[in-house]
Structure formats: C-alpha cells, structure tokens
Design a protein around this motif. Structure first.
Motif, PDB file in Angstrom:
ATOM      1  N   ALA A 179       1.009  -1.515   0.005  1.00 48.24           N
ATOM      2  CA  ALA A 179       0.262   0.092  -0.285  1.00 48.24           C
ATOM      3  C   ALA A 179       1.169   1.378   0.059  1.00 48.24           C
ATOM      4  CB  ALA A 179      -1.215  -0.023   1.419  1.00 48.24           C
TER       5      ALA A 179
ATOM      6  N   GLY B 104      -3.091  -1.917   2.314  1.00 50.99           N
ATOM      7  CA  GLY B 104      -3.921  -1.907   1.448  1.00 50.99           C
ATOM      8  C   GLY B 104      -5.584  -2.063   1.611  1.00 50.99           C
ATOM      9  N   GLU B 105      -6.613  -2.033   0.877  1.00 50.28           N
ATOM     10  CA  GLU B 105      -7.406  -2.299   1.176  1.00 50.28           C
ATOM     11  C   GLU B 105      -8.232  -3.667   0.783  1.00 50.28           C
ATOM     12  OE1 GLU B 105     -10.837   0.346  -1.209  1.00 50.28           O
ATOM     13  OE2 GLU B 105      -9.675   2.043  -1.313  1.00 50.28           O
ATOM     14  N   PHE B 106      -7.176  -4.138   0.643  1.00 48.77           N
ATOM     15  CA  PHE B 106      -7.503  -6.208   0.604  1.00 48.77           C
ATOM     16  C   PHE B 106      -7.594  -6.174   1.945  1.00 48.77           C
ATOM     17  CE2 PHE B 106      -5.108  -9.929   1.686  1.00 48.77           C
ATOM     18  CZ  PHE B 106      -5.710 -10.786  -0.013  1.00 48.77           C
TER      19      PHE B 106
ATOM     20  N   LEU C  25      -9.600  -5.455   3.994  1.00 49.31           N
ATOM     21  CA  LEU C  25     -11.413  -5.056   4.522  1.00 49.31           C
ATOM     22  C   LEU C  25     -11.999  -5.754   3.691  1.00 49.31           C
ATOM     23  CD1 LEU C  25     -11.712  -1.150   2.924  1.00 49.31           C
ATOM     24  CD2 LEU C  25     -11.096  -1.968   5.279  1.00 49.31           C
ATOM     25  N   LEU C  26     -12.966  -6.666   4.908  1.00 45.05           N
ATOM     26  CA  LEU C  26     -13.361  -8.139   4.864  1.00 45.05           C
ATOM     27  C   LEU C  26     -15.013  -6.694   3.998  1.00 45.05           C
ATOM     28  CD1 LEU C  26     -13.107 -10.007   7.496  1.00 45.05           C
ATOM     29  CD2 LEU C  26     -12.677 -10.217   4.865  1.00 45.05           C
ATOM     30  N   ASN C  27     -15.047  -5.967   4.410  1.00 44.09           N
ATOM     31  CA  ASN C  27     -16.200  -5.697   3.305  1.00 44.09           C
ATOM     32  C   ASN C  27     -16.034  -4.287   2.823  1.00 44.09           C
ATOM     33  OD1 ASN C  27     -18.718  -4.572   3.824  1.00 44.09           O
ATOM     34  ND2 ASN C  27     -18.936  -3.791   5.560  1.00 44.09           N
ATOM     35  N   PRO C  28     -15.957  -4.644   1.545  1.00 47.42           N
ATOM     36  CA  PRO C  28     -14.946  -3.371   0.860  1.00 47.42           C
ATOM     37  C   PRO C  28     -15.833  -2.030   0.822  1.00 47.42           C
ATOM     38  CG  PRO C  28     -15.700  -5.499  -0.594  1.00 47.42           C
ATOM     39  CD  PRO C  28     -16.057  -5.564   0.997  1.00 47.42           C
TER      40      PRO C  28
ATOM     41  N   ARG D 200     -13.403   0.757  -7.878  1.00 49.99           N
ATOM     42  CA  ARG D 200     -13.024  -0.749  -7.862  1.00 49.99           C
ATOM     43  C   ARG D 200     -14.627  -1.375  -7.436  1.00 49.99           C
ATOM     44  NH1 ARG D 200      -7.878  -2.646  -5.386  1.00 49.99           N
ATOM     45  NH2 ARG D 200      -8.782  -1.936  -4.046  1.00 49.99           N
ATOM     46  N   THR D 201     -14.903  -1.296  -6.647  1.00 43.91           N
ATOM     47  CA  THR D 201     -15.846  -1.761  -6.202  1.00 43.91           C
ATOM     48  C   THR D 201     -17.919  -1.425  -6.920  1.00 43.91           C
ATOM     49  OG1 THR D 201     -16.669  -0.844  -4.380  1.00 43.91           O
ATOM     50  CG2 THR D 201     -14.953  -2.725  -4.286  1.00 43.91           C
ATOM     51  N   TYR D 202     -17.996  -0.624  -7.511  1.00 40.89           N
ATOM     52  CA  TYR D 202     -19.488  -0.394  -8.815  1.00 40.89           C
ATOM     53  C   TYR D 202     -20.069  -1.020  -8.739  1.00 40.89           C
ATOM     54  CZ  TYR D 202     -18.733   4.992  -7.480  1.00 40.89           C
ATOM     55  OH  TYR D 202     -18.505   6.207  -7.053  1.00 40.89           O
ATOM     56  N   LEU D 203     -19.410  -2.131  -8.833  1.00 40.52           N
ATOM     57  CA  LEU D 203     -20.106  -3.374  -9.964  1.00 40.52           C
ATOM     58  C   LEU D 203     -20.053  -4.106  -9.123  1.00 40.52           C
ATOM     59  CD1 LEU D 203     -20.425  -3.427 -12.968  1.00 40.52           C
ATOM     60  CD2 LEU D 203     -18.610  -5.149 -13.557  1.00 40.52           C
ATOM     61  N   LEU D 204     -19.408  -4.831  -7.936  1.00 45.53           N
ATOM     62  CA  LEU D 204     -19.702  -5.875  -7.162  1.00 45.53           C
ATOM     63  C   LEU D 204     -21.083  -5.108  -5.633  1.00 45.53           C
ATOM     64  CD1 LEU D 204     -18.729  -7.920  -5.012  1.00 45.53           C
ATOM     65  CD2 LEU D 204     -17.554  -6.464  -3.891  1.00 45.53           C
ATOM     66  N   TRP D 205     -21.043  -4.314  -5.586  1.00 43.73           N
ATOM     67  CA  TRP D 205     -21.915  -3.723  -4.851  1.00 43.73           C
ATOM     68  C   TRP D 205     -23.182  -3.295  -5.633  1.00 43.73           C
ATOM     69  CZ3 TRP D 205     -21.972  -3.996   0.088  1.00 43.73           C
ATOM     70  CH2 TRP D 205     -21.398  -4.389   1.174  1.00 43.73           C
TER      71      TRP D 205
ATOM     72  N   GLY E   4     -24.583  -4.797  -8.224  1.00 45.86           N
ATOM     73  CA  GLY E   4     -24.268  -5.720  -9.413  1.00 45.86           C
ATOM     74  C   GLY E   4     -25.764  -6.205  -8.429  1.00 45.86           C
TER      75      GLY E   4
ATOM     76  N   LEU F 213     -21.099 -13.032  -8.303  1.00 50.08           N
ATOM     77  CA  LEU F 213     -20.291 -12.155  -7.821  1.00 50.08           C
ATOM     78  C   LEU F 213     -19.533 -12.138  -7.150  1.00 50.08           C
ATOM     79  CD1 LEU F 213     -20.786  -9.389  -9.789  1.00 50.08           C
ATOM     80  CD2 LEU F 213     -22.229  -8.914  -8.038  1.00 50.08           C
TER      81      LEU F 213
ATOM     82  N   TYR G 152     -15.322 -12.131  -7.540  1.00 48.33           N
ATOM     83  CA  TYR G 152     -14.969 -10.629  -7.937  1.00 48.33           C
ATOM     84  C   TYR G 152     -13.629 -10.464  -7.763  1.00 48.33           C
ATOM     85  CZ  TYR G 152     -15.968  -5.528  -8.180  1.00 48.33           C
ATOM     86  OH  TYR G 152     -15.814  -4.122  -9.435  1.00 48.33           O
TER      87      TYR G 152
ATOM     88  N   LYS H  72      -5.848  -5.845  -5.610  1.00 45.06           N
ATOM     89  CA  LYS H  72      -5.979  -6.184  -4.615  1.00 45.06           C
ATOM     90  C   LYS H  72      -7.666  -6.034  -3.214  1.00 45.06           C
ATOM     91  CE  LYS H  72      -3.752 -10.073  -4.987  1.00 45.06           C
ATOM     92  NZ  LYS H  72      -3.837 -11.757  -5.508  1.00 45.06           N
ATOM     93  N   VAL H  73      -8.504  -7.111  -3.622  1.00 41.29           N
ATOM     94  CA  VAL H  73      -9.460  -6.546  -2.828  1.00 41.29           C
ATOM     95  C   VAL H  73     -10.554  -7.856  -2.321  1.00 41.29           C
ATOM     96  CG1 VAL H  73     -11.414  -7.248  -4.795  1.00 41.29           C
ATOM     97  CG2 VAL H  73     -12.156  -5.423  -2.468  1.00 41.29           C
ATOM     98  N   SER H  74     -10.983  -7.934  -1.100  1.00 37.61           N
ATOM     99  CA  SER H  74     -11.316  -8.838   0.108  1.00 37.61           C
ATOM    100  C   SER H  74     -12.940  -8.992  -0.296  1.00 37.61           C
ATOM    101  CB  SER H  74     -11.061  -8.824   1.255  1.00 37.61           C
ATOM    102  OG  SER H  74      -8.877  -9.365   0.965  1.00 37.61           O
TER     103      SER H  74
ATOM    104  N   GLY I 134     -15.636  -9.736   2.453  1.00 34.03           N
ATOM    105  CA  GLY I 134     -15.856 -11.265   2.668  1.00 34.03           C
ATOM    106  C   GLY I 134     -17.657 -10.901   3.538  1.00 34.03           C
TER     107      GLY I 134
ATOM    108  N   PRO J 283     -19.314  -9.307   5.618  1.00 33.34           N
ATOM    109  CA  PRO J 283     -20.604  -8.203   5.356  1.00 33.34           C
ATOM    110  C   PRO J 283     -21.084  -8.026   4.055  1.00 33.34           C
ATOM    111  CG  PRO J 283     -18.076  -8.043   6.708  1.00 33.34           C
ATOM    112  CD  PRO J 283     -18.169  -9.025   6.032  1.00 33.34           C
TER     113      PRO J 283
END
Lengths: 183, 160, 665
Positions: A42, B92-94, B96-99, B104-109, B111, C367, C371, C382-384, C386, C388
């Motif tokens: 990071a 890094g944001e890695f 965060l289990l709750n991204p 980067r995550t628009y599509l995830l949330w 979707g 997804l 993802y 990288k993203v996790s 989880g 939540p």
C-alpha cells in the motif's frame, strides 16, 4: 414456430465465454509466475515510514528512517527463524559486495540467534534495527518473511518483494529498478 | 515454478503454525464497550497471511499484533474510521472484508441490485407479452374455457 | 499389480465412455436401433471399470501401499482405518476418481431403471453422460493420475491433514459429489431434450426425481461440511462465505430453483426454456466449483493443492461442456413454446418469484466469489469480499423467498386468491408476530430487532407449513379419524414440501439465534476456577496428557452444572500430530435444544499453570443442521411419492408424444 432465432437466448453462452476468457488470462498470469497471494504494498511511491529501531545487541548502532535519505537502498525484513531468509541470504551478500546499500529489520528475533545467523552466513547490512515487537514491520505493511523493499533517493518506497529473492527476481526486477533509480 | 513452491512454503509455514485460537485473554480490554468495538473492528479486518479469515478468528502472529494495535488505538481515543484508515494505509484495501464503495467496487456493490432489476424487468416484459399474445387470440372467457377444456395443458390455440 | 489394474480399468473406462458418448447419439439422430442399443451395455461397462479403479485405489490406501505416489502423499500407516478409506477422496486425484465413480453409478441407474423412457431420449441422456465421463476420465488420466508409482517407495507416508481426519468430513465429499454429479442427470436430460427439441410435462417428471435426489445429497453434504467447520475449526463458526463454501452453495441455490421450476413444467407445461436453462446451470455451477477449487485461481482454507496446468484442462472442459450446452440452448430454446398461462398471483407466480430470487441470490454469491479474481485479472488490484458483503446483499433476497414459500404453497394454480390464502394463514401470522414480539421485547440493539424478524420468519415458515398440512387433512374440522385417513392419502410430495419448508424455518431460527445471541467468555483458568455462562457453571477440573493412535496432546475437563446439579462433562482437546507436523483443537461440546455449550482449550500459561479457555454458548445452533437434514428428509419423502420415482414411473410411459396428465387440484 419451430426454429426461431433470438439473441437474448445467447446471453448465457456469451457470459460463459467472457468468464472463461477472464479465467484463461488469469491462469496465464499465474503460469507466468504471478502468485495470487502476493499483495501489492500500500506504500508504493509513498515515503517510507518514520521509525527508530535499536540495534540487535546493546550498544549496536540501530537503524532509523534518516538512514534512508539521499541514496537508493534496499530494506530487508528478516529473522533467523525464517528458513527462506537463509535461502536468499547469499544474494544479499552478493549485492552488498557490489556496493548496494542494504538495511535490515530484524523481525521478532532473539538477539543471540540473530547474531549467530550473521556470524554464520555473513552480514550484508549497513545497519540493522531490531524490531522485537513487530510494530515497525506493521508500519511497513510487512506480512511475509522475508520482505525486501527498494527505496529511492527521496526515501520513497518503489518496490516490494515478498518471499526470498531468487536470482531471476534480482536480474529481472530489482537490479533494473536500482539502476533506473540510480540515474 | 521453483519460486512458487518456495513462496508457498513461506506462506504455509506462517499458516501452519496457527490452529485457530484467536483472541487471547491478555488482549481483552477492561472497558467492555471498547472491547466490543475492538471485536467488531477486528471481525471486518482480514488477516493478510491467512486465507479468508478475519484477524478476530486467527491466531497468526500478525493477526494478533494487529488486534493489539486496534485495541491500543481504541484506548488512545481513535474513532473506528481512523483505525480502519490506519490499517488500510499500511496493508491496502485488501484487508477490508467489507469492501469500500469506490470505482473498483461499483460493480460489486451495484451488481446485486442490477441483477434483481434486470430479472424483474425481464419478468414484467415476459408477463406482458404473454398476456398480449393470449388476448389477441381469445377473450379472457374463451381463454379460460379453453384452458379448462384442455385440462389445463396449455394454450397452444392462442399462440400465434 | 493392483494399481496397474486400476489404471488399466480407467483407460478401458475412457474408451468405453467415448463409445457411450458417440454411437447412441448418432444412432438416435439416424434412427439406428443397434447403435442406440450400445448405450446400455456401455453404461454398464463404464460402471464396472470405474468402480474397479476406485476399489483398486482404495485397496492401495487400506494396505498403505506407499509405492503409489498418491497414497504416499496423503496417507500414513498410523491413521485409523476410517481415514485410510476416506483418504481415498481426501485429495485431488482420488476425489476425481470418486467423482467419475458416482457419475458411472448414475449412468448405470438410468440404463437399468430408465426402461420407461423413450428409447431415443434415453440413448441421448446416456450419451451425454458418456461424454461428461469421457472428459473427466481424460482429465484424470492426463493430469491427475492417482496410480502413479514411486520408486523407491517411501517407508512411511506424509499423512492426511489432521483437521480432515474427522468422521463428519469423511462423508462430506461423497455427499457433495452425489449432489454435484447428480445434477449432471438433469443436465443430460436437458441437453437431450434440446437435441430432441421437445420439453413436456413427462420430461419434467423424469428429471425431477434425479434433481431432487441430487439436491438432497448436496443439502446433506453442505450441512456436514458446515457442521464439521463448527466443531473442528474451534471457534464455533459454521459458515464463512469462503469461496469453496460458496462453490457448493451456488449449485445448491440453482438446484433449489430448478426443483421448483420443474414443478411448473410438470403440472402446467410452462417455464420450459427457463427450466432447461436452470438444469444446464445447476450442473455448470457444480463444474465451475470444481474449477475454482482445483485450478489455483483463488485462495481458500479448503482449496486443493493446485496446479495451473490442471486449471487449463478443467477450463477447456468447462468451455466444452457449459459453452457447448448453452450454445445448443441458444439455438434450440426459442423453439420451445410455453403452454399454461397464469396470473402473476398464482402458485406458478409464487414459484416464478422463488426462481427470480433464488437465481438472483446465486448470481450475487457468484459475483462476490469471483469479484476479487476478476478485478485482479483486469489489474484492478486486490480486494476482499467477506461476510459483510454477503450478509447485506444475499440475506435480504432470501427474506421474500421465505415469506412467499408459505403463501405460494397455498395459492391455487393459474389464478390465486391471495386475500383468501392470507386469511387461512392467520394462525401462522399470529405465530410469526409472537415470535417477533417476544424476541423484540428482549431486544436492546438494532441487531436484536433484526434478529427478532429472523425468529418471526422462522415461526412463519414452521407454523405456515403446519397450517397447510392441517388444512389439507381437515384437522379440527371433523372427526380425527377422518383427518388421519386424509393424512394417509395425502401425496407424499405434499408432505415432503411441508417438511422441507418447515425445516427451513427450523434452520432460520438456528441461524438467527446463534448469530445474534452467541455468548463468549475468554479467560485464563486454573483448576477449580468456574465460569458462569447463560445460566450454566463450568468448573475447570484441570488438564491431562493424552495419547491417541497418531497424535498426542492435552485434554481439559470441565464439569457443567446448572442450578447446582451436574449435568455433563466437557473434554476439549488440543492435539499434536507429529507425522503431519500440525495441531488441531477439538472442542468440547454439549448439544442441547436450547443451544450448545462449546468449550475450547487454549495454551497453557507457563508462569502460573493456568490455561487459556474459551467458552461459548451458541443458542439454537444445532437447529441449523437438524433443519438442513430435515430439509433433505423432506426431499426423500417426496422421492417416495409414486409419481416421482426415480427412473420414470410406468404411468408416464408414452411412446411418441406423451400427453400431460390432467392435474387435479
């Protein structure tokens, strides 16, 4: 009524192909040596953390962030209990002989074990800081051992390598970077 | 290949040493409110050396160090957000289990809602078209009778 | 010698599967009876040889033949016999052999019990099964041969990861594969029907029992896996939204949707192309799971030792099977014309809603699982993703499914009267309100209020299913004898549905209570110390050294008392497996209807002889697995329905164009 053609019905097949293509390229990257567990730092292109660590034995010169100013250097996080650290050690020695400044952060180690490690395998480090609590390592975002950072002359982190440095890592990544930064 | 094996070894060595034990008694804070916040925070922080575990669930030494850091900062009066930012700045944001919601995550949330809306629209469209086909063919009464006559098998007659 | 026989049997099975996968297909297309007739002996042959290979491998495990590399890498002489046997499928190569063995069993079942099927359909189904078998046998032989020899043979094996040496986990993979591979039946029927260009109620009646059987097995498999995680991983969690768990959950969700939509095809001749799509997707998702777990594209606690070369092979296999079948679908499905019309408010409408939400749920889990991989593949970093994420997106989707399950089951076909149904469900509604009311009375936080609604939904499902049965047997509306007679006469499928829906309610109660009201006590304890938790007192009696067959360790002893009476002893263990160089924790668990007392022994504090102990009270947690098993039980009850026998009932025998039977109310 019988054979009709409708684009919508192709959607599942198209999605499958797209997904397969993603998997394909990802597998390709993995085959080319990408490790899916590697985590980018990071702190890339950010200043190295500020810290001040004592030396391994009482009275030794420690290692602090000021040491990193003004030249390209490597910072290596290691421990005597870490087998892969032994694997990469000869390469560190070689780099030190070539005059590349290397600094060590000795991670959660016992002083005598660390000293034995260095007497046995040689000491490539210009200075070593003993991080007994592992807190400075957290500031660096260290998660695997060993880890090696390339720091530029401004004291910014430019590259992080996780795991033992292998000859090809040195040839393909670290040396070219040091060379480029040195100009 | 050799490199992969070695790296695997590094990580395996870290993981193997950690049968799951998680929070140790000496880490627990005196103040139950703070401790509760610490637990909640550590449940959402991923242990980076583990695989899909939060630092709350893991006994990896790094997870433990991070749990302690979280608690120290709580005691120092940091807000939850400050603590999360502290860890993200380092790992890094890695972690965060709750991204976070960002580019980067628009599509995830987005979707799930997208899929659902798409599905509902498809259904509405399908129902309407079916209704239309049926109405073009027969009046509702006729349609009903036909269905009864056909023993509820279907309405082939109405399908043009 | 025996491993070579096994290897040879696999090669023969490969050849036979190619014959099974081609001749009957051509024969059915060109109307050549002799070619069609090849299917049955081929399916028998495939079964014979694959099973032979399977038992050859098992023999190597049981006798600890370390000249076989697979055995040397995954077994050990000191391992108890159960785990030598289960060790066969505790690794990548062996589990693939189990996979094709189950596929061969299903193929044999169609060949032997499918006499009521139209010959061309049966030939095509068997041929598709043959092709799937061919692909997987080739995969085994070319990338994952379990019979490779080691020379010289090591004297001792590497052992099986001790956390996998567990009775629950020994049977988890076979059930899981019964489910995954069982969906291949629905898949083969779907592809065969697409080739024939005909999907009708008779088709649905043939597909449904296979799907139901597969679904039951998958339900049990997932439940076993989650139960194992609960008692073995040592902190009482039972579902982690781990990619590998999701890989089994997605096919389950799609399979559940398929189960419901096939009813509409069977009873109303509608939703045909959708049902065919689901049949293809259920199996495709099973295959995708196989790919994710074995190719090394994602990290998980449970992933097999992975190898990108294998990944490439499975990926090609995926493209061939999924891409091929979906392309066929795209060409043929528009020609399938749906029949029965229905209003949105109707039994069909409710089933459509169920399908919409279950498939959306499956898509959401997919997804979330993929993802991080997709983002990384596109260089997005990288993203996790989880728990939540899944809790906020997936769980809300399931709430309307559960509300509608009860109402839908009571709506009539074609056009339902929702007001009347709600009126009949008054009692269930009252129960649900009581559930919400009582729990929110004790609620202190928002989480508690949400949990109260969870309990309300559970009560709604349980009471609603009971009301449904009570109505159908006219309970309290006449003499009891009359009701008993009606109960006996009620179709098994109706019982099955009510049981499954009620069981879902039990599961929801367990999930809600154990997530919301779990109590945890972590402390250092010296012998004689007492911990009070949820009305129980646990006295720590100390710990002693233990020696097992292939491990040694410490066992802590807790005496549990309630109101001064001793009710149980808990003996959590900490084990050290020297051969595998790893440790496990074995929780001490007292399971009660109200919840589980769960004790874990941690490390010994060197300075003062105190032990770290973790004590949990997990309210209603056992209900989760009781509910899951009951749910599968409901499926089994349904399977015993005369109309749903595996292998097509005699009444459905029609040579050319089967007419759907009139469906009684």
């Amino acid at each position: 009524m019988t054979a009709k053609f409708s684009l919508g019905y192709f959607l599942p097949a198209i999605l499958t192909i797209v997904l397969a293509w993603v998997f394909w390229s990802y597998l390709g990257e993995i085959k080319d040596g990408k490790s899916i567990q590697d985590l980018p730092s990071a702190l890339i292109d950010k200043p190295a953390p500020t810290f001040k660590l004592p030396g391994i034995s009482a009275g030794d010169k420690g290692f602090d962030s000021a040491d990193l100013k003004g030249r390209v250097a490597l910072v290596n996080v290691w421990a005597s209990w870490c087998p892969p650290c032994r694997v990469e050690h000869p390469l560190l020695m070689q780099m030190a002989r070539e005059g590349i400044p290397i600094f060590g952060i000795n991670y959660k180690d016992k002083p005598d074990a660390a000293m034995r490690f260095l007497t046995e395998l040689g000491n490539p480090y210009q200075a070593i800081g003993a991080d007994r609590s592992g807190r400075v390592a957290i500031d660096w975002g260290v998660y695997g051992y060993p880890e090696t950072y390339v720091i530029d002359a401004k004291g910014h982190i430019r590259y992080r390598h996780v795991g033992p440095i292998m000859p090809h890592d040195l040839a393909e990544k670290i040396r070219p970077l040091i060379k480029a930064l040195g100009k | 290949m050799k490199r992969l094996v070695l790296l695997g070894f590094v990580i395996a060595a870290v993981i193997a040493a950690s049968p799951v034990k998680a929070v140790e008694p000496n880490e627990i804070l005196e103040d139950p409110k703070l401790e509760q916040r610490a637990r909640a925070l550590s449940k959402d922080l991923r242990c980076v050396v583990c695989q899909n575990q939060s630092i709350d669930d893991s006994n990896a030494s790094l997870a433990r160090d991070l749990r302690v850091v979280v608690r120290e900062r709580l005691q120092a009066g940091d807000t939850d957000k400050q603590i999360i930012d502290f860890v993200v700045a380092r790992y890094g944001e890695f972690v965060l289990l709750n991204p976070r919601v960002n580019a980067r995550t628009y599509l995830l949330w987005g979707g799930p809602a997208l899929v659902l809306i798409f599905g509902i629209l498809g259904l509405v469209f399908w129902f309407r078209r079916r209704g239309k086909i049926a109405n073009d063919g027969l009046s509702p009464e006729e349609e009903k009778r036909l269905a009864e006559l056909l023993g509820q098998t279907g309405t082939e007659g109405s399908d043009k | 010698m025996i491993p070579e026989i096994g290897q040879f049997a696999l090669i023969l099975a490969l050849v036979i599967s190619l014959i099974q996968g081609t001749l009957p297909l051509v024969g059915a297309a060109k109307n050549r009876t002799q070619w069609i007739a090849v299917a049955r002996p081929a399916a028998r042959g495939q079964f014979l040889f694959v099973i032979t290979a399977f038992f050859c491998l098992m023999q190597a495990y049981v006798t600890s033949d370390f000249s076989v590399a697979n055995v040397a890498h995954n077994s050990h002489t000191l391992k108890p016999m159960l785990y030598k046997v289960s060790g066969v499928w505790g690794n990548h190569e062996g589990s693939m052999v189990l996979w094709v063995a189950i596929l061969a069993i299903f193929g044999l079942a169609v060949a032997e019990f499918g006499s009521a099927l139209p010959p061309s359909l049966k030939a095509r189904v068997l041929a598709i099964q043959g092709l799937i078998g061919f692909a997987f046998l080739a995969f085994i032989l070319f990338t994952s041969n379990p019979f490779l020899r080691l020379d010289p043979a090591p004297l001792e094996g590497n052992g099986l990861n001790p956390i996998l040496q567990d009775p629950g986990l020994a049977f988890h993979p076979p059930f899981l594969y019964l489910g995954y591979v069982g969906f291949s039946m629905a898949f083969s029927f779907a592809v065969a029907a697409l080739i024939e260009g005909r999907v009708d109620p008779a088709w649905a009646r043939w597909v449904r029992p296979w799907t139901l059987a597969a679904w039951c097995a998958l339900t049990v498999g997932i439940a076993l896996g989650s139960w194992w995680a609960y008692y073995e991983l040592g902190w009482g969690g039972w579902w982690f939204w781990d990619p590998v768990e999701n890989a089994s959950f997605i096919p389950w969700l799609v399979g559940t949707a398929l189960l419901h939509s096939a009813i509409v095809v069977e009873k109303r001749d509608a939703l045909k192309s959708w049902t065919v799509l689901l049949a293809i997707l259920a199996f495709s998702m099973s295959l995708l799971g196989t790919f994710l777990v074995r190719s090394g594209v994602l990290t998980s606690v449970h992933a097999f030792a992975s190898d990108p070369d294998r990944g490439v092979f499975i990926l090609l296999l995926l493209v061939f099977v999924i891409g091929g079948s979906l392309t066929l679908y795209a060409i043929r499905a528009p020609g399938l014309k749906g029949g029965g019309l229905f209003a949105p408010i109707s039994r069909e409408g409710a089933l459509v809603l169920n399908n919409l939400l279950l498939t959306t749920g499956a898509a959401v889990v997919l997804l979330g699982t993929l993802y991080p991989l997709i983002l990384d593949a596109f260089g997005g970093g990288k993203v996790s993703v989880g728990p939540p994420f899944f809790n906020t997106t997936f769980v809300p989707l399931m709430v309307p499914v559960m509300l509608a399950a009860v109402i839908g089951a009571m709506l009539s076909w074609k056009r339902g009267d929702i007001a009347a149904v709600l009126g009949r469900l008054k009692i269930a509604f009252i129960f649900a309100l009581i559930g919400v009311g009582v729990t929110s009375f004790f609620a202190g936080t928002l989480k508690d209020v949400l949990a109260a609604f969870g309990i309300g939904i559970a009560a709604w499902l349980i009471a609603g299913s009971a009301v449904e049965i009570a109505e159908r047997i006219a309970l309290f509306k006449g003499p009891v004898a009359n009701s008993m007679r009606r109960a006996a006469g009620l179709p098994r499928s109706a019982w099955g549905m009510a049981i499954a829906h009620g069981a879902l309610g039990i599961m929801v109660a367990g999930i809600t209570a154990s997530s919301a009201w779990r109590v945890e006590k972590i402390q250092l304890m010296q012998p004689g110390d007492v911990v009070e938790i949820s009305g129980y007192s646990l006295i720590f009696e100390g710990a002693k050294k233990i020696n097992g067959p292939n491990y040694h360790g410490d066992r802590g002893i807790f005496t549990v008392t309630k109101d001064g009476r001793t009710i149980a002893a808990l003996t959590p263990e900490k084990r050290d497996y020297p051969a595998e160089r790893s440790q496990t924790t074995e929780a001490g668990i007292l399971t009660m209807v109200s919840g589980d007392l769960y004790a874990v022994l941690g490390d010994k504090n060197q300075s003062n002889a105190a032990w770290t102990t973790r004590i949990y009270f997990n309210p209603l947690v056992a209900w989760i697995w009781v509910g899951a098993i009951l749910m599968a039980g409901g499926g089994v009850v349904s399977l015993t329905d005369r109309r749903l026998r595996v292998g097509a009932p005699k009444t459905a025998r029609q040579k050319t164009r089967p007419q759907p039977n009139p469906v009684g109310a």
